[in-house]
Design an enzyme around this catalytic site. Structure first.
Site, mmCIF file in Angstrom:
data_model
loop_
_atom_site.group_PDB
_atom_site.id
_atom_site.type_symbol
_atom_site.label_atom_id
_atom_site.label_comp_id
_atom_site.label_asym_id
_atom_site.label_seq_id
_atom_site.Cartn_x
_atom_site.Cartn_y
_atom_site.Cartn_z
ATOM 1 N N ARG A 96 41.158 -11.507 80.451
ATOM 2 C CA ARG A 96 41.090 -12.592 81.451
ATOM 3 C C ARG A 96 40.525 -13.902 80.893
ATOM 4 N NH1 ARG A 96 39.135 -8.326 84.731
ATOM 5 N NH2 ARG A 96 40.875 -7.314 85.802
ATOM 6 N N LYS A 126 48.886 -26.604 78.253
ATOM 7 C CA LYS A 126 50.030 -25.814 78.724
ATOM 8 C C LYS A 126 50.296 -24.695 77.734
ATOM 9 C CE LYS A 126 52.735 -28.939 81.606
ATOM 10 N NZ LYS A 126 54.086 -29.496 81.819
ATOM 11 N N GLU A 142 59.554 -36.727 70.716
ATOM 12 C CA GLU A 142 58.434 -36.768 71.659
ATOM 13 C C GLU A 142 57.577 -38.010 71.434
ATOM 14 O OE1 GLU A 142 57.890 -34.619 74.199
ATOM 15 O OE2 GLU A 142 59.094 -32.869 73.686
ATOM 16 N N LYS A 151 48.464 -38.950 75.621
ATOM 17 C CA LYS A 151 48.552 -37.662 76.309
ATOM 18 C C LYS A 151 47.207 -37.273 76.916
ATOM 19 C CE LYS A 151 50.300 -33.191 76.677
ATOM 20 N NZ LYS A 151 51.253 -32.182 76.209
ATOM 21 N N GLU A 154 49.317 -31.050 86.552
ATOM 22 C CA GLU A 154 50.616 -31.635 86.862
ATOM 23 C C GLU A 154 50.908 -31.702 88.357
ATOM 24 O OE1 GLU A 154 53.526 -30.709 83.924
ATOM 25 O OE2 GLU A 154 55.183 -31.172 85.254
ATOM 26 N N ARG A 188 51.215 -36.376 85.303
ATOM 27 C CA ARG A 188 51.543 -35.581 84.122
ATOM 28 C C ARG A 188 53.031 -35.271 84.041
ATOM 29 N NH1 ARG A 188 48.159 -30.622 81.378
ATOM 30 N NH2 ARG A 188 49.656 -30.272 79.714
ATOM 31 N N ASN A 245 57.552 -35.295 81.139
ATOM 32 C CA ASN A 245 58.767 -34.478 81.051
ATOM 33 C C ASN A 245 60.045 -35.306 80.988
ATOM 34 O OD1 ASN A 245 57.455 -31.897 81.147
ATOM 35 N ND2 ASN A 245 57.010 -32.305 83.295
ATOM 36 N N HIS A 294 63.294 -33.775 79.754
ATOM 37 C CA HIS A 294 63.118 -32.342 79.556
ATOM 38 C C HIS A 294 63.987 -31.490 80.471
ATOM 39 C CE1 HIS A 294 59.892 -33.559 76.966
ATOM 40 N NE2 HIS A 294 59.531 -32.322 76.726
ATOM 41 N N HIS A 328 66.131 -28.927 78.623
ATOM 42 C CA HIS A 328 66.017 -27.476 78.811
ATOM 43 C C HIS A 328 67.385 -26.858 79.093
ATOM 44 C CE1 HIS A 328 61.449 -27.466 79.912
ATOM 45 N NE2 HIS A 328 61.661 -27.595 78.624
ATOM 46 N N HIS A 349 63.892 -28.145 70.156
ATOM 47 C CA HIS A 349 63.437 -28.716 71.423
ATOM 48 C C HIS A 349 63.524 -30.247 71.409
ATOM 49 C CE1 HIS A 349 61.088 -29.245 75.052
ATOM 50 N NE2 HIS A 349 60.183 -29.952 74.388
#
Lengths: 363, 363
Positions: free
Chosen positions: B120, B142, B184, B226, B236, B240, B244, B247, B251, B264
């Site tokens: 955890r 992330k 990026e 960032k 987000e 934030r 993207n 993206h 994706h 990517h």
């Protein structure tokens, strides 16, 4: 319907306790018209309650999907977790979905971890249907799955938005699982609340025979005790560890026998006695109080000796894999007296062996 | 060594940027003598840097284990995650361990999620070794793995205790991956910082040829941009999402081709152009600024048209599975102008198709 609140630093959530409340739409707040939900359950529980829950949610105007994972602790795995993700993706569930865990501890833990990790976190609602999960695992946000090398090794702290406890769901629960749940009930008395321990000695027969009023009081008291501990210590930096009385020994039993042989509560019952015996050997708990605990567990039809043929040599290496081990030292929860527990890293391994042997069949 | 700090509500952590700093023990704070660490890497990166990092940590007095996961986006899976858990359990790592992610985005995401979910949650230190991960994925918390039905669908927000960026590690990186990282970099200019976009137009050739001074400034500027966004919006809920840009389209390309075919950053490059084109169709970004973006991407050796044979009909269903979809509506990041982005759910699907077609080879 009784409400107990869990007060966290940045949020609170209600535990609603009552009889036949799964059939009432009002039980499901904060869910509302238009919400998308995924009910996670297993075939055994689904047979009894999936229709009731789906109907209530449909009346509320929710869009309901469901997915079943296999029944049993041996299925508390990454594979079952992945079944849930697949169902969510196939039904195009987004970040605004709510996962509902309908079932016992395994369903709650796996579905809870799915909610924690699907798209990095979606809303979770717990509907525990076993006594064990009602008084323990559904409250407090521990979620996760097992690994072949250890129980509960993978997971997250993730709090639900609400917990709904229908005490009537215990009517369809196998008796053996009711008894296993009573092990955790007795634990609360032993570690936190002598008055509740006294109450249990007076009412254990009512609980064994599922008297509704006593049952609801018992669930409420346990949830309140757990909620207070979780509010003080959400991520187990301190007091929350006390809730693990008997669990380090108990996990060793479960791992040794393989998941699904002994029930968690049964292993914890024997584990608590070992912890109590060790507490006595260390000069804390009186001999008489060890007997009181043993007697109460026996009246709840719980085992009070180690599984056949399992010796201290089997326990110790498995205990060293416990999550509470810090810097290679075993941390155990022990009893100062009934109603008061403490955590120690100073337990002589010879005394630990003695305590294990005292609760073993060849002793 | 430059330090950029990420300021979160209840905590801050440093990003240390410099050349050849992996060989200096002081780079690894807060790690200290006696700490147990598990380095997660892949065979490609391990060959170049595992010894350097291990030696630095051994000099510091840490107890070092390591585990390698296979190299490539197609291995960003629950199976790779489980490899890490097995290694941790076999080496008896407890809650007080630290996981070190040594590698690119895949290693960082998988090892980061392992840190978030092992027992955890244990401590995490990021050592990104690709340009993409240095300017993007290692900062901000992330973490996660892919599912067969969608990228990054399983994970957690989990912040490291420190990020160590050695710009010299780019010397061993395949050129194609350097270019992918520049996608990026260009994104930061496009969404947040026109002055930085101008700077990139002046220095893109220096970056392509890995000039150390320009590279370090570029990494520092991206990390600062960032860090500011993450500080404003850790999970987000708002700003934030601007990160993207491109993206959702990107994706779709990655999912359609299968992981590991386009990088990517390459998919994001084309995706950004689609988003820019759509922004123009909606009357925001000027035609000239779409060209500026296209030209800068081309100078960074990035693709500016859709993969062969992939049409709008292929994109749209895959885009609807995006995590940003809310209540069944596509949410897209678009450009008001260069240096200023916004999020919209009001994008006419016919215009989305046009933008996709404008960036496709049969157009």
């Amino acid at each position: 319907m009784i409400e107990v609140n869990v007060e966290l630093k940045d949020r609170r959530y209600p535990i609603r306790i009552g009889s036949h409340i799964l059939a009432e739409s009002s039980s499901y707040a904060p869910l509302k018209c238009g919400d998308k939900v995924m009910i996670v359950s297993n075939p055994t529980v689904a047979k009894h309650y999936l229709t009731t829950v789906s109907d209530s949610l449909n009346r509320l105007g929710c869009k309901v999907s469901s997915v079943l994972i296999p029944d049993g602790e041996q299925y508390k795995t990454l594979d079952s977790l992945n079944l849930i993700f697949t169902a969510l993706l196939q039904a195009n569930h987004g970040r605004d979905t709510t996962i509902i865990a309908l079932g016992g501890g395994v369903v709650g833990d796996v579905a809870g971890f799915a909610a924690a990790s699907y798209q990095r976190g979606v809303r979770l609602l717990q509907i525990p249907t076993t006594l064990l999960s009602q008084v323990d695992s559904s409250v407090g946000g521990k979620t996760g799955v097992n690994h072949a090398l250890g129980k509960n090794m993978i997971g997250a702290f993730y709090q639900p938005c609400a917990v709904i406890i229908d005490s009537a769901s215990l009517d369809t629960l196998p008796k053996r699982e009711v008894f296993a749940g009573l092990a955790e009930v007795i634990k609360y008395g032993a570690i936190l609340d002598l008055a509740f321990f006294d109450w249990l000695e007076q009412h254990i027969d009512d609980l064994v025979s599922l008297q509704p009023q006593q049952l609801q009081y018992c669930i409420q008291r346990c949830c309140q005790l757990k909620a207070d501990v979780v509010a003080r210590d959400e991520t187990e930096q301190g007091d929350r560890a006390l809730l693990n009385l008997g669990h380090t020994f108990g996990h060793a039993i479960e791992t040794h026998l393989g998941y699904g042989s002994w029930l968690h509560g049964e292993a914890v019952a024997v584990g608590m006695l070992m912890a109590a015996d060790l507490s006595h050997l260390l000069g804390n708990l009186s001999r008489q109080d060890v007997f009181r605990l043993e007697k109460l567990l026996a009246r709840a039809n719980l085992p009070t000796v180690s599984p056949d043929g399992m010796s201290a040599d089997d326990y110790l290496p498995l205990m060293m894999r416990d999550k509470k081990v810090l810097a290679g030292k075993l941390r155990l929860v022990l009893l100062q007296r009934l109603g008061q527990a403490y955590v120690t890293t100073n337990s002589d391994s010879e005394l630990v062996r003695q305590a294990i042997n005292h609760c073993s069949q060849f002793d």
